[in-house]
Design a protein around this motif. Structure first.
Motif, PDB file in Angstrom:
ATOM      1  N   ASN A  75      25.586 -17.539  -2.617  1.00 22.12           N
ATOM      2  CA  ASN A  75      24.738 -18.623  -2.135  1.00 22.12           C
ATOM      3  C   ASN A  75      24.315 -19.478  -3.333  1.00 22.12           C
ATOM      4  OD1 ASN A  75      21.984 -17.836  -3.175  1.00 22.12           O
ATOM      5  ND2 ASN A  75      22.426 -16.002  -1.956  1.00 22.12           N
ATOM      6  N   PRO A  76      23.972 -20.735  -3.125  1.00 21.57           N
ATOM      7  CA  PRO A  76      23.686 -21.648  -4.261  1.00 21.57           C
ATOM      8  C   PRO A  76      22.602 -21.141  -5.211  1.00 21.57           C
ATOM      9  CG  PRO A  76      23.926 -22.887  -2.226  1.00 21.57           C
ATOM     10  CD  PRO A  76      23.938 -21.435  -1.834  1.00 21.57           C
ATOM     11  N   ASP A  77      21.558 -20.523  -4.669  1.00 23.36           N
ATOM     12  CA  ASP A  77      20.480 -20.041  -5.537  1.00 23.36           C
ATOM     13  C   ASP A  77      20.967 -18.918  -6.451  1.00 23.36           C
ATOM     14  OD1 ASP A  77      18.714 -21.840  -4.474  1.00 23.36           O
ATOM     15  OD2 ASP A  77      17.874 -20.418  -3.004  1.00 23.36           O
ATOM     16  N   ALA A  78      21.740 -17.991  -5.902  1.00 15.20           N
ATOM     17  CA  ALA A  78      22.268 -16.893  -6.714  1.00 15.20           C
ATOM     18  C   ALA A  78      23.248 -17.410  -7.757  1.00 15.20           C
ATOM     19  CB  ALA A  78      22.945 -15.855  -5.810  1.00 15.20           C
ATOM     20  N   HIS A  79      24.038 -18.402  -7.373  1.00 15.34           N
ATOM     21  CA  HIS A  79      25.007 -18.982  -8.294  1.00 15.34           C
ATOM     22  C   HIS A  79      24.287 -19.659  -9.474  1.00 15.34           C
ATOM     23  CE1 HIS A  79      28.784 -21.693  -8.880  1.00 15.34           C
ATOM     24  NE2 HIS A  79      28.836 -20.603  -9.621  1.00 15.34           N
ATOM     25  N   THR A  80      23.238 -20.419  -9.145  1.00 12.21           N
ATOM     26  CA  THR A  80      22.457 -21.083 -10.200  1.00 12.21           C
ATOM     27  C   THR A  80      21.770 -20.060 -11.101  1.00 12.21           C
ATOM     28  OG1 THR A  80      22.071 -22.986  -8.760  1.00 12.21           O
ATOM     29  CG2 THR A  80      20.579 -22.711 -10.637  1.00 12.21           C
ATOM     30  N   TRP A  81      21.212 -19.018 -10.498  1.00 10.04           N
ATOM     31  CA  TRP A  81      20.527 -17.987 -11.281  1.00 10.04           C
ATOM     32  C   TRP A  81      21.507 -17.284 -12.215  1.00 10.04           C
ATOM     33  CZ3 TRP A  81      21.281 -12.747 -11.776  1.00 10.04           C
ATOM     34  CH2 TRP A  81      20.271 -12.047 -12.428  1.00 10.04           C
ATOM     35  N   LEU A  82      22.723 -17.011 -11.733  1.00  9.84           N
ATOM     36  CA  LEU A  82      23.711 -16.324 -12.560  1.00  9.84           C
ATOM     37  C   LEU A  82      24.110 -17.172 -13.761  1.00  9.84           C
ATOM     38  CD1 LEU A  82      25.554 -13.875 -12.916  1.00  9.84           C
ATOM     39  CD2 LEU A  82      27.272 -15.039 -11.507  1.00  9.84           C
ATOM     40  N   TRP A  83      24.254 -18.480 -13.555  1.00 14.13           N
ATOM     41  CA  TRP A  83      24.616 -19.335 -14.689  1.00 14.13           C
ATOM     42  C   TRP A  83      23.450 -19.448 -15.679  1.00 14.13           C
ATOM     43  CZ3 TRP A  83      28.439 -20.675 -17.356  1.00 14.13           C
ATOM     44  CH2 TRP A  83      28.335 -21.704 -18.300  1.00 14.13           C
TER      45      TRP A  83
END
Length: 559
Positions: A111-119
């Motif tokens: 999901n976009p939030d998890a993707h942003t957090w991972l980066w």
């Protein structure tokens, strides 16, 4: 020679209080004139000086000093800069790899939030690793030596390259995060070890210039990452090569060249009590057999520190609070210099420069060129400061740019606030950013690495540098984590926070920062020691005057 006027001689000597130091300065044909001044300053005959046999002979080229400097900076400093600047270039390809890897292994995209957090984690874990690297740098430098610790640090660099390099081939994005932590740990180590080694092998007259080679090569590493990322390994599948190949080659270069270099003479003498080894190392570094003056200086400093054991971070903090009040000011100066490096606004400039360029309607190719131009200004500023540092001194190169940074941050705020009303304000904003980059790289940025390594005695120096760079990396991490929230809260006015901080730090430097140009380590330590003389030290002096007692560092004896 007797017809030479004193005014003609004094201009060649930066150490009038210690005329014997001239043998370590690159004066060449002016040696005879310096002998005249030495006679006048010391009240004796120039023929009695320790360097009489070498006074008329031109010193050889210090090949080992050059080799050690190149090995340390090219092999480590460029690597640090490269790893710091390279991550933003392939960001879109790495984020796509994260998503595809997650889908291949777990059957769904993030999901976009998890993707942003991972980066965000990929970027920030580098700072966490560097913080722990700075914390342990003092331990390794005392146990393994300055050169030995640099050699050992390459293990972490190579391991990090392996983890990141294989991540795409085995389709495991978590390996990138592990590699970034290890790479950050390596950067934290070398960011303390290289300035420490450079400060201890450099002659007093050249210590500023040699000390600035670390930040200069670091800036070249950042510029190299931008050029290579934009114009060489810029494909979707080439980012592992971009992240791993240059650091790996730099480590190999250092592993091949650094073993031939001598260890730090100060570490050999004051940590290992190996006076013969220290003298052999000095002879190689100076390319001269006449090193008696520097040996005597180390001996005098060692006698003053004979009761001070090699210490870690915890022990240093205890002594600063309870036993060594004259160390409080150097610690405060060291930490504020590192704080100023991060609170200058430079990190936010690099994070958001692409957005700023896009607001100015620049194409992708123009954005790449603009980013490289800013990187070139970063190098230019450091190069200018390396030329001026031993002429103007550390104080003006720290104080004046701090106020220029204040004005730049205010200018960025105003231009960003009103740029929608006029197109030329967008270009003025870019101009203020260029001034900010040039001011920081020509002043407080590189001065950190010189001043922090100069203002400490031998015993606490590694631990003090560790504490300073812990502050540096902690601030870096905090800004990276919380700046987006501050930007959402305050908008374009967030740069006023950096402006206020740099103004306060500039005033602090003006009133509290001493000049260390052309001063030996012992002279700098004496300055802080005398400035913060305790009640007991004054009482001890009274006993010497009144009762004929002679106080050493460790005992009291009758005269």
């Amino acid at each position: 020679m007797e017809d030479i006027k004193e005014s003609e001689v004094t201009e060649f000597l930066p150490h009038r209080k210690d005329a014997l130091q001239v043998q370590n300065a690159p004066f060449g044909k002016n040696a005879k004139r310096l002998a005249i001044l030495a006679k006048k300053e010391l009240g004796g005959s120039s023929s009695d000086l320790a360097y009489k046999k070498d006074i008329d002979r031109k010193k050889g080229f210090p090949i080992w000093l050059v080799l050690c400097t190149l090995s340390s900076t090219v092999g480590a400093s460029t690597q640090f800069g490269y790893n710091t600047g390279v991550i933003t270039v392939p960001a879109q390809y790495m984020r796509a790899f994260y998503n595809e890897s997650h889908n291949d292994r777990r059957g769904s995209y993030m999901n976009p939030d998890a993707h942003t957090w991972l980066w965000a984690s990929t970027v920030s874990v580098y700072c966490i690793g560097a913080l722990f690297g700075a914390l342990t740098a003092g331990f390794f430098s005392n146990k393994l030596g300055r050169r030995g610790s640099l050699l050992f640090s390459n293990v972490f660099s190579i391991v990090a390259c392996v983890f990141i390099g294989i991540s795409k081939f085995v389709n495991i994005y978590e390996l990138v995060l592990v590699g970034r932590v290890i790479s950050g740990y390596h950067s934290g180590l070398i960011n303390s070890l290289v300035p420490l080694y450079m400060a201890e092998i450099a002659p007093t007259a050249l210590r500023g210039f040699i000390g600035l080679l670390h930040p200069l090569l670091m800036c070249l590493g950042i510029l190299g990452a931008q050029v290579i990322g934009f114009y060489m390994f810029n494909g979707e599948h080439e980012w592992p090569v971009l992240l791993c190949l240059p650091p790996f080659l730099a480590s190999v270069f250092q592993l091949v060249t650094l073993p031939f270099c001598p260890e730090s003479p100060r570490w050999l003498y004051m940590n290992r009590k190996d006076s013969d080894g220290a003298k052999r190392a000095l002879v190689r570094f100076r390319n001269s057999k006449n090193v008696d003056t520097e040996m005597k200086q180390m001996e005098e400093e060692y006698e003053k520190e004979s009761c001070e054991e090699r210490m870690g971070v915890g022990r240093l903090l205890y002594m600063v609070v309870f036993e060594k009040p004259h160390w409080r000011k150097p610690l405060l100066i060291s930490c504020t210099l590192c704080l100023g490096l991060q609170m200058s606004g430079i990190m936010m400039v690099w994070f958001y420069i692409t957005d700023i360029f896009k607001q100015a309607n620049l194409s992708d190719s123009q954005i790449a060129v603009g980013t490289i131009i800013l990187g070139s200004l970063n190098v230019l500023g450091t190069l200018i400061s390396s030329v001026l540092i031993d002429r103007l001194g550390r104080r003006p190169l720290t104080i004046v740019p701090s106020f220029i940074l204040t004005v730049s941050c205010v200018g960025i705020t105003l231009c960003t606030r009103y740029q929608s009303q006029s197109e030329w304000l967008q270009w003025m904003c870019i101009g203020f950013i260029a001034v900010l980059v040039l001011a920081l790289s020509g002043g407080p940025g590189p001065m950190v690495y010189v001043i922090v390594s100069e203002i400490w005695p031998q015993a606490p120096r590694p631990a003090a540098m560790s504490i300073s760079y812990i502050v540096n990396w902690s601030t870096n991490f905090s800004i990276g984590m919380f700046f987006p929230f501050l930007r959402n809260l305050f908008g374009e006015f967030v740069f006023l926070l950096f402006a206020a901080t740099m103004f306060i730090l500039g005033m602090f430097y003006f009133f509290k920062l001493p000049e260390t140009k052309n001063k030996t380590f012992d002279e700098i330590a004496d300055f802080f020691r005398k400035e913060k003389q305790t009640f007991y030290e004054r009482e001890g002096q009274n006993h010497i005057n009144n009762h004929g007692l002679k106080y050493s560092n460790c005992n009291v004896s009758e005269v």
